[in-house]
Design a protein around this motif. Sequence first.
Motif, PDB file in Angstrom:
ATOM      1  N   VAL A  22      17.375  63.451  34.847  1.00 36.91           N
ATOM      2  CA  VAL A  22      17.163  63.140  36.265  1.00 36.91           C
ATOM      3  C   VAL A  22      18.185  63.876  37.116  1.00 36.91           C
ATOM      4  O   VAL A  22      19.365  63.939  36.779  1.00 36.91           O
ATOM      5  CB  VAL A  22      17.280  61.617  36.513  1.00 36.91           C
ATOM      6  CG1 VAL A  22      17.235  61.315  38.003  1.00 36.91           C
ATOM      7  CG2 VAL A  22      16.157  60.878  35.803  1.00 36.91           C
ATOM      8  N   ALA A  76      15.379  60.845  43.411  1.00 36.91           N
ATOM      9  CA  ALA A  76      15.615  61.202  42.009  1.00 36.91           C
ATOM     10  C   ALA A  76      14.432  62.017  41.514  1.00 36.91           C
ATOM     11  O   ALA A  76      13.282  61.571  41.602  1.00 36.91           O
ATOM     12  CB  ALA A  76      15.786  59.942  41.158  1.00 36.91           C
ATOM     13  N   CYS A  78      12.571  64.054  38.319  1.00 34.77           N
ATOM     14  CA  CYS A  78      12.490  63.945  36.871  1.00 34.77           C
ATOM     15  C   CYS A  78      11.880  65.212  36.276  1.00 34.77           C
ATOM     16  O   CYS A  78      10.824  65.674  36.724  1.00 34.77           O
ATOM     17  CB  CYS A  78      11.645  62.729  36.491  1.00 34.77           C
ATOM     18  SG  CYS A  78      11.281  62.613  34.740  1.00 34.77           S
ATOM     19  N   VAL A 114      12.108  52.552  42.145  1.00 35.27           N
ATOM     20  CA  VAL A 114      11.939  53.387  40.956  1.00 35.27           C
ATOM     21  C   VAL A 114      10.474  53.304  40.542  1.00 35.27           C
ATOM     22  O   VAL A 114       9.906  52.214  40.458  1.00 35.27           O
ATOM     23  CB  VAL A 114      12.853  52.928  39.799  1.00 35.27           C
ATOM     24  CG1 VAL A 114      12.594  53.766  38.553  1.00 35.27           C
ATOM     25  CG2 VAL A 114      14.317  53.031  40.204  1.00 35.27           C
ATOM     26  N   HIS A 118       8.609  55.153  35.278  1.00 35.34           N
ATOM     27  CA  HIS A 118       9.896  55.730  34.875  1.00 35.34           C
ATOM     28  C   HIS A 118      11.017  54.691  34.898  1.00 35.34           C
ATOM     29  O   HIS A 118      12.185  55.034  35.096  1.00 35.34           O
ATOM     30  CB  HIS A 118      10.252  56.912  35.790  1.00 35.34           C
ATOM     31  CG  HIS A 118       9.408  58.119  35.556  1.00 35.34           C
ATOM     32  ND1 HIS A 118       8.122  58.230  36.040  1.00 35.34           N
ATOM     33  CD2 HIS A 118       9.658  59.262  34.872  1.00 35.34           C
ATOM     34  CE1 HIS A 118       7.620  59.396  35.680  1.00 35.34           C
ATOM     35  NE2 HIS A 118       8.526  60.041  34.977  1.00 35.34           N
ATOM     36  N   ILE A 123      17.500  54.959  35.938  1.00 32.52           N
ATOM     37  CA  ILE A 123      17.408  55.744  37.175  1.00 32.52           C
ATOM     38  C   ILE A 123      17.954  54.951  38.351  1.00 32.52           C
ATOM     39  O   ILE A 123      18.636  55.500  39.224  1.00 32.52           O
ATOM     40  CB  ILE A 123      15.950  56.185  37.407  1.00 32.52           C
ATOM     41  CG1 ILE A 123      15.511  57.132  36.288  1.00 32.52           C
ATOM     42  CG2 ILE A 123      15.799  56.849  38.774  1.00 32.52           C
ATOM     43  CD1 ILE A 123      14.053  57.514  36.338  1.00 32.52           C
ATOM     44  N   LYS A 126      21.727  55.145  38.331  1.00 34.93           N
ATOM     45  CA  LYS A 126      22.205  56.469  38.748  1.00 34.93           C
ATOM     46  C   LYS A 126      22.078  56.650  40.258  1.00 34.93           C
ATOM     47  O   LYS A 126      22.970  57.203  40.902  1.00 34.93           O
ATOM     48  CB  LYS A 126      21.410  57.557  38.022  1.00 34.93           C
ATOM     49  CG  LYS A 126      21.922  58.969  38.291  1.00 34.93           C
ATOM     50  CD  LYS A 126      21.211  59.978  37.430  1.00 34.93           C
ATOM     51  CE  LYS A 126      21.688  61.405  37.723  1.00 34.93           C
ATOM     52  NZ  LYS A 126      23.102  61.600  37.343  1.00 34.93           N
TER      53      LYS A 126
END
Length: 408
Positions: A22, A76, A78, A114, A118, A123, A126
């Motif tokens: 990510v 984010a 991916c 999110v 995923h 995530i 982060k």
Amino acid sequence: MSLRIAADNFPTLPVGEMENFVVVREYDEGRDKVAVEEMERSCEVGQRGKHSLVTDLMGDPICRVRRFPSHVMLVAECGDGGEIVGVIRACVNTVRTRESSGYVKLAYILGLRVSPSHRRLGIGTKLVQEIEEWCKQKGAEYSYMATDCSNEPSINLFTRKCFYTKFRTLTMLVQPVHAHYKPLGSGIAIIQLPPKLAEAIYCRVFADAEFFPKDICTILSSKLNLGTFMAVPKKALPKWDPKTGILPSSFALLSVWNTKEVFKLQVKGVSKLTYACCTGTRLLDAWMPWLRLPSFPDVFRQFGVYFLYGLHMEGKNASRLMKALCAFAHNMARDDDGCGAVVAEVAQRDPVREVIPHWRRFSWAEDLWCIKKLADEKLDDVDRRCGQSDWMKHGSSSPVIFVDPRDI
């Protein structure tokens, strides 16, 4: 509100794998707008009971923080294709602490999403870590988030993984907008205050309130602010001269913020019988307004809300005056097509809590605020948990928290 945070609480990948998996970067409107909107629509937002309450961000995903001078939105990405799988927002403002003379820079983290496909990959963690770094670069000493007390995934993410502390619990009070007007009561005068006078009064009556924003003048002069209103007994009106700076012996005060330009809500998933019953109450209320039936507004299409903030009352007639102000705000919303509810958020020990009209079924008593001191990088995890300032260690000196309408 419970719409603010919808995060994951799952095992994370090893740090090295996560960094390769990510990439977190700042939102680019021209490049990311469509993808972010699609990703957010795929997330469950504000699930309450059997019905799903969803938001529509009005075509601009960053609009909910743009009202603050210092704000950011991170996404984010991916994999090699750069698919957007997460998003988070934050803003930084200067607010008052529990000590009346103290101000700090405070970051507000909201809108964490999110993608359902995923999750369980860390995530969310982060995204929080990256946005905290941005907040520290902007000089923020603390950061906080707000969510419904029943939202265990978000609470676990912030308190267990990111070391936030449960700070305050507020009450969200929701009053549906009926088809009829509400009476204001006899002997009560309602005055709209000019922004400068409203600012002076707010700085006085909220001198000890936590989270009172230093830029209150910016809020009161915003186009989303529909006005600041004071209710006083009519018999006291000839004796009150605002130029003297002396407040009436009895008064109530609030401001009205129009969220329709920022986001809209919609209730989905109800049965046909429930839909028919709600429509029926609205029709009866429109045909026979003198009965003052508790009709249910059309919340099955997109609707906006009026947010009441800066609620304060003093004097022996204070409760009656505050109820009149809330009725006045309801009638404003009644005249605004597409406004389905009037909402206020107050601390649980705030005296106005018992006075504000609301429907218990659509209100919730526990909107949890969690806070964190953005510690120096040299501190280890134990120090991060324990290194809270006096503001966070001790109870509030005031039962009142000023809820900034831009946070909603």
